[in-house]
Design a protein around this motif. Structure first.
Motif, mmCIF file in Angstrom:
data_model
loop_
_atom_site.group_PDB
_atom_site.id
_atom_site.type_symbol
_atom_site.label_atom_id
_atom_site.label_comp_id
_atom_site.label_asym_id
_atom_site.label_seq_id
_atom_site.Cartn_x
_atom_site.Cartn_y
_atom_site.Cartn_z
ATOM 1 N N MET A 214 0.769 -1.663 -24.043
ATOM 2 C CA MET A 214 1.184 -1.756 -22.652
ATOM 3 C C MET A 214 1.184 -3.232 -22.251
ATOM 4 S SD MET A 214 -0.521 -0.011 -19.247
ATOM 5 C CE MET A 214 -0.867 1.482 -20.116
ATOM 6 N N ARG A 215 2.241 -3.618 -21.570
ATOM 7 C CA ARG A 215 2.354 -5.007 -21.130
ATOM 8 C C ARG A 215 1.386 -5.282 -19.975
ATOM 9 N NH1 ARG A 215 8.063 -3.529 -20.459
ATOM 10 N NH2 ARG A 215 7.509 -3.842 -18.291
ATOM 11 N N ASP A 216 1.022 -6.543 -19.834
ATOM 12 C CA ASP A 216 0.086 -6.940 -18.784
ATOM 13 C C ASP A 216 0.601 -6.593 -17.385
ATOM 14 O OD1 ASP A 216 -1.751 -7.903 -20.599
ATOM 15 O OD2 ASP A 216 -1.081 -9.982 -20.438
ATOM 16 N N ARG A 217 1.893 -6.794 -17.143
ATOM 17 C CA ARG A 217 2.455 -6.519 -15.815
ATOM 18 C C ARG A 217 2.418 -5.033 -15.511
ATOM 19 N NH1 ARG A 217 7.660 -10.256 -14.771
ATOM 20 N NH2 ARG A 217 8.151 -8.349 -13.658
ATOM 21 N N GLU A 218 2.682 -4.202 -16.510
ATOM 22 C CA GLU A 218 2.619 -2.760 -16.301
ATOM 23 C C GLU A 218 1.178 -2.310 -16.093
ATOM 24 O OE1 GLU A 218 3.945 1.463 -18.368
ATOM 25 O OE2 GLU A 218 4.108 -0.395 -19.519
ATOM 26 N N LYS A 219 0.269 -2.880 -16.850
ATOM 27 C CA LYS A 219 -1.150 -2.544 -16.706
ATOM 28 C C LYS A 219 -1.630 -2.892 -15.297
ATOM 29 C CE LYS A 219 -5.683 -3.443 -18.679
ATOM 30 N NZ LYS A 219 -6.474 -4.230 -19.628
ATOM 31 N N LYS A 220 -1.257 -4.064 -14.809
ATOM 32 C CA LYS A 220 -1.646 -4.489 -13.463
ATOM 33 C C LYS A 220 -1.044 -3.561 -12.413
ATOM 34 C CE LYS A 220 -3.738 -7.398 -10.790
ATOM 35 N NZ LYS A 220 -5.195 -7.443 -10.760
ATOM 36 N N PHE A 221 0.236 -3.165 -12.606
ATOM 37 C CA PHE A 221 0.875 -2.234 -11.686
ATOM 38 C C PHE A 221 0.099 -0.923 -11.625
ATOM 39 C CE2 PHE A 221 3.590 1.470 -11.077
ATOM 40 C CZ PHE A 221 4.115 1.195 -9.828
ATOM 41 N N LEU A 222 -0.237 -0.370 -12.775
ATOM 42 C CA LEU A 222 -0.959 0.898 -12.822
ATOM 43 C C LEU A 222 -2.304 0.797 -12.104
ATOM 44 C CD1 LEU A 222 -0.259 2.016 -16.500
ATOM 45 C CD2 LEU A 222 0.749 2.938 -14.406
ATOM 46 N N GLU A 223 -3.026 -0.272 -12.360
ATOM 47 C CA GLU A 223 -4.334 -0.458 -11.715
ATOM 48 C C GLU A 223 -4.185 -0.543 -10.197
ATOM 49 O OE1 GLU A 223 -5.891 -4.015 -13.456
ATOM 50 O OE2 GLU A 223 -6.246 -3.077 -15.410
ATOM 51 N N LEU A 224 -3.279 -1.401 -9.745
ATOM 52 C CA LEU A 224 -3.102 -1.594 -8.302
ATOM 53 C C LEU A 224 -2.526 -0.350 -7.630
ATOM 54 C CD1 LEU A 224 -1.747 -5.252 -8.191
ATOM 55 C CD2 LEU A 224 -3.998 -4.438 -7.453
ATOM 56 N N ALA A 225 -1.561 0.303 -8.271
ATOM 57 C CA ALA A 225 -0.939 1.483 -7.681
ATOM 58 C C ALA A 225 -1.967 2.591 -7.487
ATOM 59 C CB ALA A 225 0.222 1.968 -8.553
ATOM 60 N N GLU A 226 -2.775 2.868 -8.497
ATOM 61 C CA GLU A 226 -3.771 3.928 -8.373
ATOM 62 C C GLU A 226 -4.782 3.610 -7.278
ATOM 63 O OE1 GLU A 226 -5.392 4.697 -12.250
ATOM 64 O OE2 GLU A 226 -3.507 5.544 -12.965
ATOM 65 N N THR A 227 -5.251 2.387 -7.246
ATOM 66 C CA THR A 227 -6.227 1.988 -6.229
ATOM 67 C C THR A 227 -5.639 2.091 -4.829
ATOM 68 O OG1 THR A 227 -7.352 0.507 -7.766
ATOM 69 C CG2 THR A 227 -7.702 0.098 -5.421
ATOM 70 N N ARG A 228 -4.453 1.539 -4.646
ATOM 71 C CA ARG A 228 -3.849 1.506 -3.313
ATOM 72 C C ARG A 228 -3.446 2.887 -2.825
ATOM 73 N NH1 ARG A 228 -0.276 -4.101 -3.806
ATOM 74 N NH2 ARG A 228 -2.096 -5.430 -4.154
ATOM 75 N N VAL A 229 -2.877 3.699 -3.693
ATOM 76 C CA VAL A 229 -2.461 5.040 -3.277
ATOM 77 C C VAL A 229 -3.675 5.888 -2.945
ATOM 78 C CG1 VAL A 229 -1.322 7.171 -4.007
ATOM 79 C CG2 VAL A 229 -0.237 4.954 -4.453
#
Length: 72
Positions: free
Chosen positions: A1-16
């Motif tokens: 998994m790319r770093d940008r996708e990993k960061k998206f997943l982390e932030l998306a789950e937290t924010r949602v």
């Protein structure tokens, strides 16, 4: 998994999950034993939430999938 996708997943789950919790808390305001409110006030709340969700959906151009716990 790319770093940008990993960061998206982390932030998306937290924010949602924060938004879902905030919505549950807004739901607590419906308790008439603790709060007084008018139909107009409730309409304004739902209009604001619906408008914001519409804007968000337009940014992603995807369908909204309802869930009690968000997980990618």
């Amino acid at each position: 998994m790319r770093d940008r996708e990993k960061k998206f997943l982390e932030l998306a789950e937290t924010r949602v999950n924060k938004v879902l919790e905030a919505m549950r808390l807004i739901g607590n305001l419906s308790n008439k034993r603790n709060y007084d409110y008018t139909d107009d006030q409730i309409k304004k709340i739902f209009l604001a939430l619906e408008d914001q969700l519409k804007d968000l959906k337009n940014k992603f151009k995807t369908e909204n999938k309802s869930s009690t716990k968000f997980k990618l």
